[in-house]
Enzyme design. Structure first.
Site, PDB file in Angstrom:
ATOM      1  N   ARG A 244       5.672   3.768   0.146  1.00 35.17           N
ATOM      2  CA  ARG A 244       4.996   5.056  -0.206  1.00 35.17           C
ATOM      3  C   ARG A 244       5.984   6.013  -0.743  1.00 35.17           C
ATOM      4  O   ARG A 244       7.107   6.064   0.023  1.00 35.17           O
ATOM      5  CB  ARG A 244       4.118   5.394   0.811  1.00 35.17           C
ATOM      6  CG  ARG A 244       3.085   4.297   1.061  1.00 35.17           C
ATOM      7  CD  ARG A 244       1.869   4.103   0.188  1.00 35.17           C
ATOM      8  NE  ARG A 244       0.690   3.653   0.919  1.00 35.17           N
ATOM      9  CZ  ARG A 244      -0.418   3.225  -0.043  1.00 35.17           C
ATOM     10  NH1 ARG A 244      -0.279   2.984  -1.058  1.00 35.17           N
ATOM     11  NH2 ARG A 244      -1.365   2.716   0.586  1.00 35.17           N
ATOM     12  N   GLU A 273       1.657  10.377  -7.392  1.00 39.44           N
ATOM     13  CA  GLU A 273       1.475   9.422  -8.454  1.00 39.44           C
ATOM     14  C   GLU A 273       0.124   9.721  -9.085  1.00 39.44           C
ATOM     15  O   GLU A 273      -0.796  10.496  -8.354  1.00 39.44           O
ATOM     16  CB  GLU A 273       1.277   8.039  -7.728  1.00 39.44           C
ATOM     17  CG  GLU A 273       2.513   7.446  -7.214  1.00 39.44           C
ATOM     18  CD  GLU A 273       2.251   6.176  -6.612  1.00 39.44           C
ATOM     19  OE1 GLU A 273       1.319   5.641  -6.480  1.00 39.44           O
ATOM     20  OE2 GLU A 273       3.456   5.794  -5.924  1.00 39.44           O
ATOM     21  N   HIS A 291       4.270   1.547  -9.470  1.00 40.68           N
ATOM     22  CA  HIS A 291       3.524   1.190  -8.325  1.00 40.68           C
ATOM     23  C   HIS A 291       2.781  -0.123  -8.448  1.00 40.68           C
ATOM     24  O   HIS A 291       1.638  -0.220  -8.348  1.00 40.68           O
ATOM     25  CB  HIS A 291       2.672   2.386  -7.766  1.00 40.68           C
ATOM     26  CG  HIS A 291       2.288   2.153  -6.303  1.00 40.68           C
ATOM     27  ND1 HIS A 291       2.170   3.292  -5.369  1.00 40.68           N
ATOM     28  CD2 HIS A 291       2.569   1.156  -5.283  1.00 40.68           C
ATOM     29  CE1 HIS A 291       2.182   2.803  -4.300  1.00 40.68           C
ATOM     30  NE2 HIS A 291       2.124   1.607  -4.190  1.00 40.68           N
TER      31      HIS A 291
END
Length: 326
Positions: A244, A273, A291
């Protein structure tokens, strides 16, 4: 005499506040088994939508991109299960779930191998400059400027893994095959491995060339990789993050990369994000991906089957397939 009025089949309801990336594949496969209540398609506000279905919703599907807060949970008094498409759980208010007795099922270790592959790919790209060399050729610079600058060998590097869970172990297995030496920090020392263990991320960074971040994001791990850790890693150090974004102090990471205080980074996760710090776009020693470390055909198929199996188990009063201990 046959029953002329058969009882209609009751299809269990599953609430979806916002569609996880996998949903466009998952929904058509299981429309005959679940009735998906799609809040984002409703013309009424989300709060009213939840109030309308509050008494009938026992299960929810979500992902790491959607926060499930205590306020949302309070609006769903009948909720008894949350199934998330992610392995990480920082988007769900677990204390509230614990208090309410709401079960949580995650993707577990289903994509550990895929994410580990991506971590190694990012690392190789940073060290060997694969994507920058590709751009060099495509821009027609090879005949003009000659040979591309040297890269760096992976074999023999000291790799420190933050979080030696399922993904961390898969990363270690792959990098051992390259001839790297492995050490780690984790919540507890693992009796099942012989890798050197360090109590803190700073100690780990001071004793490795590469940091690979594989841990979950929690209050304890937020900004674990901070200014002090990056300084301990040093000017020849490389950071790989397939966990993360919040595990790293992103502002400090950007500063260290821009000012040359570390050698490079391979990043698949970011703090805000889908926003990515623009300072990174011009750096050839940084490899960026959106991601997507888990995104493979095999992951998609296996995840859809796991999600469905968890819902089917729940609605059949059977044990969940991938429960989370909360």
């Amino acid at each position: 005499m046959e029953n002329q009025n058969p009882v209609p089949k009751v299809i269990p309801k599953v609430l979806v506040l916002r569609p996880p990336p996998v949903f466009r594949f998952f929904e058509p496969r299981y429309l005959d088994k679940f009735q998906f209540l799609k809040a984002w398609e409703s013309p009424i506000p989300t709060e009213e939508f939840l109030e309308t279905h509050a008494a009938s919703v026992a299960a929810m599907l979500t992902s790491g991109f959607n926060r499930i807060t205590a306020d949302i949970l309070r609006r769903l008094p009948s909720l008894r299960l949350i199934v998330t498409t992610s392995a990480g759980l920082d988007h769900i208010d677990l204390p509230e779930c614990r208090r309410r007795g709401i079960a949580v099922a995650s993707a577990g270790s289903i994509f550990s191998e895929d994410v580990a592959d991506a971590a190694v790919g990012l690392l190789l790209d940073v060290l060997r400059r694969v994507t920058t060399a590709d751009r060099y050729v495509r821009a027609g610079l090879w005949p003009l400027n000659g040979d591309y600058p040297l890269g760096t060998k992976l074999g023999g590097k000291r790799v420190g893994i933050i979080g030696l869970g399922n993904i961390g172990l898969e990363v270690a297995k792959r990098l051992e095959a390259f001839g790297c030496s492995i050490s780690y920090t984790s919540r507890t020392k693992k009796a099942s491995v012989s890798f050197p263990f360090y109590q803190t991320a700073i100690e780990l960074a001071a004793n490795c060339d590469i940091l690979v971040i594989c841990c979950m994001l929690t209050d304890q791990t937020r900004h674990m990789v901070n200014k002090e850790v990056l300084k301990a890693l040093g000017k020849e150090g490389v950071v790989i993050n397939i966990a993360r974004g919040g595990v790293i102090d992103e502002k400090e990471l950007v500063r260290c990369l821009v000012e040359g205080e570390i050698a490079g980074a391979g990043l698949d996760a970011y703090e805000r994000e889908p926003e990515v710090p623009k300072e990174l776009f011009t750096l050839d020693n940084v490899v960026l991906s959106p991601h997507c470390a888990v995104f493979t055909d095999e992951w998609l198929r296996n995840l859809c089957e796991l999600l469905a199996a968890n819902f089917e188990a729940f609605f059949s009063n059977k044990p969940l397939i991938s429960p989370v201990a909360i």
